[in-house]
Design a protein around this motif. Structure first.
Motif, PDB file in Angstrom:
ATOM      1  N   GLN A  84       0.764  -1.215   0.132  1.00  0.00           N
ATOM      2  CA  GLN A  84       0.065  -0.082  -0.040  1.00  0.00           C
ATOM      3  C   GLN A  84       0.914   1.240   0.101  1.00  0.00           C
ATOM      4  O   GLN A  84       0.569   2.349  -0.440  1.00  0.00           O
ATOM      5  CB  GLN A  84      -0.940  -0.038   1.290  1.00  0.00           C
ATOM      6  N   SER A 135      -2.412  -7.998  -4.101  1.00  0.00           N
ATOM      7  CA  SER A 135      -3.605  -8.748  -4.261  1.00  0.00           C
ATOM      8  C   SER A 135      -4.544  -8.326  -5.556  1.00  0.00           C
ATOM      9  O   SER A 135      -3.862  -7.523  -6.278  1.00  0.00           O
ATOM     10  CB  SER A 135      -4.627  -8.083  -3.238  1.00  0.00           C
ATOM     11  N   TYR A 136      -5.399  -8.992  -6.171  1.00  0.00           N
ATOM     12  CA  TYR A 136      -5.926  -8.804  -7.419  1.00  0.00           C
ATOM     13  C   TYR A 136      -6.683  -7.325  -7.366  1.00  0.00           C
ATOM     14  O   TYR A 136      -6.520  -6.762  -8.162  1.00  0.00           O
ATOM     15  CB  TYR A 136      -7.126  -9.594  -7.474  1.00  0.00           C
ATOM     16  N   GLU A 137      -6.990  -6.788  -6.286  1.00  0.00           N
ATOM     17  CA  GLU A 137      -7.579  -5.458  -6.031  1.00  0.00           C
ATOM     18  C   GLU A 137      -6.678  -4.445  -6.274  1.00  0.00           C
ATOM     19  O   GLU A 137      -6.752  -3.539  -6.946  1.00  0.00           O
ATOM     20  CB  GLU A 137      -8.219  -5.237  -4.561  1.00  0.00           C
ATOM     21  N   LEU A 138      -5.440  -4.485  -5.798  1.00  0.00           N
ATOM     22  CA  LEU A 138      -4.361  -3.490  -5.942  1.00  0.00           C
ATOM     23  C   LEU A 138      -3.870  -3.721  -7.377  1.00  0.00           C
ATOM     24  O   LEU A 138      -3.666  -2.605  -8.069  1.00  0.00           O
ATOM     25  CB  LEU A 138      -3.128  -3.813  -4.947  1.00  0.00           C
ATOM     26  N   LYS A 140      -5.472  -4.189  -9.974  1.00  0.00           N
ATOM     27  CA  LYS A 140      -6.793  -3.627 -10.801  1.00  0.00           C
ATOM     28  C   LYS A 140      -6.225  -2.014 -10.590  1.00  0.00           C
ATOM     29  O   LYS A 140      -6.615  -1.418 -11.561  1.00  0.00           O
ATOM     30  CB  LYS A 140      -8.056  -3.716 -10.245  1.00  0.00           C
ATOM     31  N   GLU A 141      -6.046  -1.637  -9.380  1.00  0.00           N
ATOM     32  CA  GLU A 141      -5.757  -0.005  -9.107  1.00  0.00           C
ATOM     33  C   GLU A 141      -4.407   0.448  -9.820  1.00  0.00           C
ATOM     34  O   GLU A 141      -4.308   1.468 -10.667  1.00  0.00           O
ATOM     35  CB  GLU A 141      -5.605   0.160  -7.710  1.00  0.00           C
ATOM     36  N   LYS A 196      -5.346   0.478 -13.571  1.00  0.00           N
ATOM     37  CA  LYS A 196      -6.217   1.755 -13.935  1.00  0.00           C
ATOM     38  C   LYS A 196      -5.399   2.934 -13.999  1.00  0.00           C
ATOM     39  O   LYS A 196      -5.496   4.022 -14.850  1.00  0.00           O
ATOM     40  CB  LYS A 196      -7.080   1.998 -12.782  1.00  0.00           C
ATOM     41  N   LYS A 238      -2.355 -16.249  -5.027  1.00  0.00           N
ATOM     42  CA  LYS A 238      -2.600 -14.898  -5.229  1.00  0.00           C
ATOM     43  C   LYS A 238      -2.105 -14.384  -6.845  1.00  0.00           C
ATOM     44  O   LYS A 238      -2.999 -13.553  -7.436  1.00  0.00           O
ATOM     45  CB  LYS A 238      -1.925 -14.043  -4.186  1.00  0.00           C
ATOM     46  N   GLU A 298      -4.409 -15.576  -9.322  1.00  0.00           N
ATOM     47  CA  GLU A 298      -5.648 -14.875  -9.223  1.00  0.00           C
ATOM     48  C   GLU A 298      -5.659 -13.695 -10.114  1.00  0.00           C
ATOM     49  O   GLU A 298      -6.677 -13.003 -10.684  1.00  0.00           O
ATOM     50  CB  GLU A 298      -6.141 -14.347  -7.855  1.00  0.00           C
TER      51      GLU A 298
END
Length: 253
Positions: A134, A156-159, A161-162, A165, A183, A186
């Motif tokens: 982070q 993570s997958y969420e990070l 994606k960020e 973007k 991980k 994913e």
């Protein structure tokens, strides 16, 4: 056509057979390599390799392990070296809170200084992040840098994606083939091929089935095979698109 977006061929583990190995890579389908610098010495040795071999390009930068010794004079030297036509990025830079070989405050300070150097020079960045996901992302956002690759992505997958973007690529290497790579699998499942770069980080992170041996770019095929398996596409498509991505990021015609 493979593009190894992150290698360390100036490493001492290649001392005995570097020349013969590099000259054999074309036979393994390797067309391009970015040799990533990690300290002030390797800024010079990496660039020397890029000058010697037409298919090798170099980055300029200092890894978080070694920033404790950096000076403003070093930063100015990096700026001068980065003007070379074979330099395609600032890196390998970032944060490493796993080993903490440099004090964290020094890591943060010099990460930001090198990010701002990349922004000033209009060069993409090659990012190292370990146990600092982070904070790495937050400093990149603060710097305003919007071009680069997150080397050996372990977040993570969420990070992921960020980062995508924001315009970043996700670097995928030999760790994808390891048993504990859930991980990373994913992440590869979730993001498009147009956002993925392949890399070896050689001589480190050798993929299965050669784990434990010295890594080199001829092993990219195992990473490509695994990505193709996960994505349900051909290996040729993975190789072609990842090469296209790297050429776009590093502005190689």
């Amino acid at each position: 056509m493979y593009f190894d977006s992150h290698a360390h061929y100036d490493d001492e583990r290649f001392e005995e057979d570097r020349e013969s190995l590099l000259e054999s890579l074309k036979e393994s389908g390797v067309d391009f390599v970015v040799n990533a610098a990690a300290d002030m010495s390797s800024c010079h040795t990496s660039l020397a390799l890029a000058e010697k071999y037409s298919f090798i390009y170099s980055s300029i930068g200092v890894h978080p392990h070694d920033v404790k010794d950096l000076t403003e004079a070093d930063l100015e030297e990096m700026k001068q070296l980065a003007a070379h036509k074979k330099v395609v990025a600032i890196g390998e830079i970032g944060l490493d809170y796993y080993y903490d070989n440099s004090p964290r405050e020094a890591q943060r300070t010099w990460f930001m200084k090198q990010l701002l150097l990349a922004k000033e020079l209009d060069l993409p960045v090659i990012i190292h992040s370990r146990e600092a996901s982070q904070e790495t992302f937050d400093l990149i956002v603060e710097s305003g840098v919007k071009e680069g690759v997150i080397h050996c992505f372990s977040g993570s997958y969420e990070l992921a994606k960020e980062y995508v973007k924001r315009g970043f690529y996700i670097g995928v290497g030999g760790s994808l083939t390891f048993k504990n790579a859930r991980k990373t699998v994913e992440v590869v499942e979730g993001i498009g091929l147009e956002h993925i770069l392949i890399e070896t980080d050689c001589p480190y992170l050798t993929p299965v089935p050669h784990r434990g041996k010295r890594n080199d770019s001829s092993y990219l095929k195992y990473i490509v095979q695994k990505i193709a398996e996960i994505k349900g596409v051909s290996e040729d498509e993975v190789a072609r698109i990842s090469c296209q991505n790297a050429k776009l990021l590093f502005r190689i015609g």
